[in-house]
Scaffold this active site. Structure first.
Site, PDB file in Angstrom:
ATOM      1  N   ASN A  28      15.518  35.368  67.466  1.00  0.00           N
ATOM      2  CA  ASN A  28      15.728  36.041  66.193  1.00  0.00           C
ATOM      3  C   ASN A  28      16.886  37.033  66.218  1.00  0.00           C
ATOM      4  O   ASN A  28      17.521  37.284  65.190  1.00  0.00           O
ATOM      5  CB  ASN A  28      14.444  36.770  65.789  1.00  0.00           C
ATOM      6  CG  ASN A  28      14.668  37.723  64.644  1.00  0.00           C
ATOM      7  OD1 ASN A  28      14.798  37.332  63.489  1.00  0.00           O
ATOM      8  ND2 ASN A  28      14.738  39.022  64.960  1.00  0.00           N
TER       9      ASN A  28
ATOM     10  N   ARG B 206      12.066  45.329  64.730  1.00  0.00           N
ATOM     11  CA  ARG B 206      12.021  45.616  63.291  1.00  0.00           C
ATOM     12  C   ARG B 206      12.297  44.329  62.508  1.00  0.00           C
ATOM     13  O   ARG B 206      12.631  43.299  63.082  1.00  0.00           O
ATOM     14  CB  ARG B 206      13.058  46.681  62.908  1.00  0.00           C
ATOM     15  CG  ARG B 206      14.489  46.318  63.239  1.00  0.00           C
ATOM     16  CD  ARG B 206      15.431  47.499  63.063  1.00  0.00           C
ATOM     17  NE  ARG B 206      16.797  47.203  63.442  1.00  0.00           N
ATOM     18  CZ  ARG B 206      17.740  46.736  62.619  1.00  0.00           C
ATOM     19  NH1 ARG B 206      17.443  46.548  61.342  1.00  0.00           N
ATOM     20  NH2 ARG B 206      18.959  46.481  63.045  1.00  0.00           N
TER      21      ARG B 206
ATOM     22  N   TYR C 297      29.496  35.332  60.350  1.00  0.00           N
ATOM     23  CA  TYR C 297      28.044  35.124  60.324  1.00  0.00           C
ATOM     24  C   TYR C 297      27.715  33.669  59.994  1.00  0.00           C
ATOM     25  O   TYR C 297      26.865  33.047  60.635  1.00  0.00           O
ATOM     26  CB  TYR C 297      27.425  36.064  59.296  1.00  0.00           C
ATOM     27  CG  TYR C 297      25.921  36.086  59.281  1.00  0.00           C
ATOM     28  CD1 TYR C 297      25.196  36.677  60.311  1.00  0.00           C
ATOM     29  CD2 TYR C 297      25.209  35.517  58.215  1.00  0.00           C
ATOM     30  CE1 TYR C 297      23.813  36.707  60.291  1.00  0.00           C
ATOM     31  CE2 TYR C 297      23.821  35.548  58.181  1.00  0.00           C
ATOM     32  CZ  TYR C 297      23.132  36.148  59.225  1.00  0.00           C
ATOM     33  OH  TYR C 297      21.754  36.182  59.199  1.00  0.00           O
TER      34      TYR C 297
ATOM     35  N   LYS D 255      25.683  31.000  62.354  1.00  0.00           N
ATOM     36  CA  LYS D 255      24.408  30.430  61.923  1.00  0.00           C
ATOM     37  C   LYS D 255      24.488  28.918  61.736  1.00  0.00           C
ATOM     38  O   LYS D 255      23.507  28.202  61.947  1.00  0.00           O
ATOM     39  CB  LYS D 255      23.940  31.111  60.638  1.00  0.00           C
ATOM     40  CG  LYS D 255      23.569  32.585  60.836  1.00  0.00           C
ATOM     41  CD  LYS D 255      22.474  32.771  61.880  1.00  0.00           C
ATOM     42  CE  LYS D 255      22.015  34.203  62.004  1.00  0.00           C
ATOM     43  NZ  LYS D 255      20.902  34.379  62.969  1.00  0.00           N
TER      44      LYS D 255
ATOM     45  N   ILE E 140      15.918  37.990  52.193  1.00  0.00           N
ATOM     46  CA  ILE E 140      14.619  38.529  52.594  1.00  0.00           C
ATOM     47  C   ILE E 140      14.661  40.055  52.480  1.00  0.00           C
ATOM     48  O   ILE E 140      15.662  40.683  52.851  1.00  0.00           O
ATOM     49  CB  ILE E 140      14.280  38.121  54.044  1.00  0.00           C
ATOM     50  CG1 ILE E 140      14.364  36.593  54.211  1.00  0.00           C
ATOM     51  CG2 ILE E 140      12.901  38.646  54.439  1.00  0.00           C
ATOM     52  CD1 ILE E 140      13.400  35.801  53.358  1.00  0.00           C
TER      53      ILE E 140
ATOM     54  N   GLY F 118      14.877  40.394  69.392  1.00  0.00           N
ATOM     55  CA  GLY F 118      15.169  41.221  68.225  1.00  0.00           C
ATOM     56  C   GLY F 118      13.911  41.546  67.439  1.00  0.00           C
ATOM     57  O   GLY F 118      13.891  41.467  66.211  1.00  0.00           O
ATOM     58  N   SER F 119      12.851  41.933  68.157  1.00  0.00           N
ATOM     59  CA  SER F 119      11.540  42.073  67.509  1.00  0.00           C
ATOM     60  C   SER F 119      11.092  43.516  67.314  1.00  0.00           C
ATOM     61  O   SER F 119       9.910  43.788  67.158  1.00  0.00           O
ATOM     62  CB  SER F 119      10.478  41.311  68.311  1.00  0.00           C
ATOM     63  OG  SER F 119      10.556  41.613  69.690  1.00  0.00           O
TER      64      SER F 119
END
Length: 243
Positions: free
Chosen positions: A88, A16, A153, A157, A186, A13-14
């Protein structure tokens, strides 16, 4: 800065967000990057790296596709293995529990939790043989404290934290360290769409009174990849939200 020269790092998942920030941090530290995304990574993103990264394209929820892609990677001539894996990739499909479609619950868990397993297992097997490696899984403070409208979610997690602890115990004797990062709020595309009043309400609960930057999560990923005596831990990067 920690030197990752001659080390190969795969970040899922890199294309963005946090994943891209983590990949750029490892690139700046000299690592050879393998970028992953479900769709093709744009040339302008690849151009941002000092060293030309390799790319992988598959849906992590598809176990067969993940295994086939990783097997093909290891069969490449001269490929010596993955030293650091950063899991990720993930999705959200938020809705209050009473209105959530079963398919949306299952889909988020399948991508975030099952997908992490699908990518990790074939690489973990190789790390066992090479007798070293670091695996970093992206969890969330939501997995620690829950959040309204995110039961899917939060479940996924929280599962990643248990996954991390168990895998750390299995890998320790072979020199493989497994840790998790639990980011809070974030700055990202995901937080940008929140109404201003919602953002203001969230800020009231963050002692540092601001949202974090993706680069601050990336700094922790480099730390966990380089420290050789930390394993099985979940580090929160949340401005004090989970105090």
């Amino acid at each position: 800065m920690t030197d990752f020269t001659n080390q190969t790092v795969l970040v899922t998942g890199s294309s963005r967000g946090i994943g891209l920030a983590i990949a750029k941090a490892f690139d700046a530290a000299g690592a050879q990057l393998i970028l992953h995304a479900r769709s093709e990574i744009k040339p302008e993103v690849l151009a941002e790296f000092k060293q030309k990264p390799q790319t992988l394209q598959f849906d992590i929820a598809d176990a067969e596709a993940a295994e086939a892609s990783i097997k093909a990677l290891y069969k490449q001539e001269g490929f010596e293995g993955i030293d650091v894996l950063v899991n990720n990739a993930g999705i959200t499909k938020d809705q209050l529990a009473m209105a959530m479609a079963p398919a949306d619950f299952a889909n988020v868990v399948n991508v975030n939790l099952n997908g992490t397993f699908n990518v990790t297992q074939p690489i973990f097997k190789k790390m066992i043989r090479q007798k070293h490696g670091a695996i970093i899984n992206l969890s969330s403070v939501v997995g620690l404290m829950g959040n309204m409208g995110q039961i899917n979610y939060a479940a996924s997690k929280a599962g990643i934290i248990g996954f991390t602890k168990s895998l750390a115990k299995e890998g320790a004797r072979r020199g493989i360290r497994v840790n998790a990062i639990a980011p809070g709020m974030i700055v990202s595309d995901m937080t940008a769409v929140l109404p201003e009043e919602t953002q203001a309400e969230i800020l009231k609960n963050i002692p540092l009174s601001r949202f974090g930057e993706a680069s601050e999560v990336a700094d922790v990923a480099l730390f966990l990849a380089s420290n050789t005596y930390i394993t099985g831990q979940t580090l929160t990067v949340d401005g004090g939200l989970y105090i």
